[in-house]
Scaffold this motif. Sequence first.
Motif, PDB file in Angstrom:
ATOM      1  N   GLY A 365       0.791  -1.218   0.000  1.00  0.00           N
ATOM      2  CA  GLY A 365       0.000   0.000   0.000  1.00  0.00           C
ATOM      3  C   GLY A 365       0.825   1.270   0.000  1.00  0.00           C
ATOM      4  O   GLY A 365       0.290   2.352  -0.222  1.00  0.00           O
ATOM      5  N   ILE A 366       2.127   1.155   0.268  1.00  0.00           N
ATOM      6  CA  ILE A 366       3.020   2.319   0.243  1.00  0.00           C
ATOM      7  C   ILE A 366       3.925   2.199  -0.978  1.00  0.00           C
ATOM      8  O   ILE A 366       4.594   1.169  -1.164  1.00  0.00           O
ATOM      9  N   TYR A 367       3.948   3.233  -1.805  1.00  0.00           N
ATOM     10  CA  TYR A 367       4.666   3.183  -3.074  1.00  0.00           C
ATOM     11  C   TYR A 367       5.531   4.425  -3.265  1.00  0.00           C
ATOM     12  O   TYR A 367       5.310   5.456  -2.639  1.00  0.00           O
ATOM     13  N   ASN A 368       6.502   4.293  -4.139  1.00  0.00           N
ATOM     14  CA  ASN A 368       7.318   5.424  -4.573  1.00  0.00           C
ATOM     15  C   ASN A 368       7.002   5.713  -6.029  1.00  0.00           C
ATOM     16  O   ASN A 368       6.833   4.793  -6.839  1.00  0.00           O
ATOM     17  N   SER A 369       6.948   6.975  -6.366  1.00  0.00           N
ATOM     18  CA  SER A 369       6.695   7.358  -7.754  1.00  0.00           C
ATOM     19  C   SER A 369       7.953   7.935  -8.377  1.00  0.00           C
ATOM     20  O   SER A 369       8.768   8.557  -7.699  1.00  0.00           O
ATOM     21  N   GLU A 370       8.111   7.701  -9.658  1.00  0.00           N
ATOM     22  CA  GLU A 370       9.142   8.368 -10.460  1.00  0.00           C
ATOM     23  C   GLU A 370       8.451   8.926 -11.690  1.00  0.00           C
ATOM     24  O   GLU A 370       7.927   8.177 -12.521  1.00  0.00           O
ATOM     25  N   ILE A 371       8.439  10.239 -11.795  1.00  0.00           N
ATOM     26  CA  ILE A 371       7.699  10.917 -12.856  1.00  0.00           C
ATOM     27  C   ILE A 371       8.665  11.790 -13.638  1.00  0.00           C
ATOM     28  O   ILE A 371       9.482  12.511 -13.060  1.00  0.00           O
ATOM     29  N   TRP A 372       8.574  11.710 -14.954  1.00  0.00           N
ATOM     30  CA  TRP A 372       9.352  12.570 -15.839  1.00  0.00           C
ATOM     31  C   TRP A 372       8.370  13.290 -16.764  1.00  0.00           C
ATOM     32  O   TRP A 372       7.646  12.659 -17.534  1.00  0.00           O
ATOM     33  N   VAL A 373       8.304  14.613 -16.654  1.00  0.00           N
ATOM     34  CA  VAL A 373       7.349  15.379 -17.449  1.00  0.00           C
ATOM     35  C   VAL A 373       7.967  16.711 -17.884  1.00  0.00           C
ATOM     36  O   VAL A 373       8.974  17.156 -17.336  1.00  0.00           O
ATOM     37  N   ASN A 374       7.317  17.321 -18.849  1.00  0.00           N
ATOM     38  CA  ASN A 374       7.649  18.676 -19.279  1.00  0.00           C
ATOM     39  C   ASN A 374       6.348  19.315 -19.757  1.00  0.00           C
ATOM     40  O   ASN A 374       5.878  19.035 -20.860  1.00  0.00           O
TER      41      ASN A 374
END
Length: 465
Positions: A365-374
């Motif tokens: 239920g606990i997660y890490n996010s990795e987001i790449w955006v522009n």
Amino acid sequence: MKKFLIRLKSFVSGFFSSVYAPPIFAFTCIALLALTSFVYYGRMPFGYRWESVELRMAFIQLENFLICLSLFALLLLFIASFVKLAKDRVGAAFAGCGVFLFLLPAFLFMCVMIGGAAMFADDDFFYQSITKNGIYEDPLGVEIFTPEEPPVSIYKSTYIEGDEEFQTKIIKANADPVRPLEELKREIPSLTKLENENLELLCEYFASNCEWRFMADSIYGKSYLTINRRFKCGGIPIREKYMGNYSTADETKTPYFSYDLCLYYMSPDDSWKKWNTTTLEKSKNGDREVNALDTGFDIGKFSVNIRDFSMSAPNMTFKTLELLEEEFARVRKLKAREEIEGILPTYSVKSGEASLKLYATNNGGIYNSEIWVNAGEPGLIYLRAYEANSNRRLSESRLHKATNEYVGYSKDPSKVFFAGTEFTIHEGDWGQKYVARFEVWFQPSGKGPERKLLEKHYRIEGWMR
């Protein structure tokens, strides 16, 4: 109006003088609270009928009202007993106190039971509501991903030597001779000048630099901005919800320490929160005595807060202020925002396509996010999550608070900027797998509606308390 006040006074006087009214009122309120809680949480005989969110919310609001009303009724009962005692009605006073001492533990027990049931009831209801006879059916026509194992311990608040110049110099300061606290100057001249000369450029730098997490926050109805320092592990930024609280990974290589660095930027009406303190105390870490130093001071609308727990404090605090002055001096030399990329550390910006990736942690239920955006303009991103079949939104307010982050941008669409944090999905329990749609949303700093940048389906589970 005068007649109403006379009648009200007569009613209040009669209530407090009565032997029966205060205890009956208190007993009735607590009984109604118990009945309401049994109907909602007991699941007998209505256990599987709470499919209406509106009905559930009505019960929760009624329950909260009855808790407040019961507490008020107990207070009236207590006051009524003293009123009778003041009038030499000793028998009635002691009877009222006896009822009060009986009902108070019952009320407290009810509150504890309600709190315990509430921790699990929503999760149980949620999974029952999205399954058929206990079986979950995957949504059709979508690609479903599984959260990956992280390449390094990106969710551990631990230090690994050589990851980043800033954190390496901070930790190595522990090996130096302890400096006297009296020499500490709570100032960062370049930050002062940047706030006055080019605050917009500074904010763009915070948003673009992966070693800072620049987010919107609030407390007690007050809104402000938080800028947390991120450490790295294996060259990758560590994910944290809030302040880092980074600590020793291997005490055979690095002496014990606990450290975090956070800047706050507040509007003028947020003057309720002033740091302006330097507190040094002795603290225990196992069998060792360490220096526990908290340093805070204001620079214009910025508040700087440094936590330095180590046997050599205030060394890390001295080094922090030196390194921040050097860092912000480099930012001051920039002539335009397009030059920011030239001083960004690795993992802040790269060439590629926008993407979203979730990593698992040791806790379901606990997660890490990795987001790449522009997004092509300044603004803030955050995650939304929905159960894929019912389209029910998951952990709405908590998810926004945990994942919102100002992120860098470029007019070159081939470049993307890093964002990432740790978050919790509260719906469901461990082992109850279901599919959720995660969406990355963007809120422009200027005018214009927010818009969705990405979405991806993941098979997840909720966090079990």
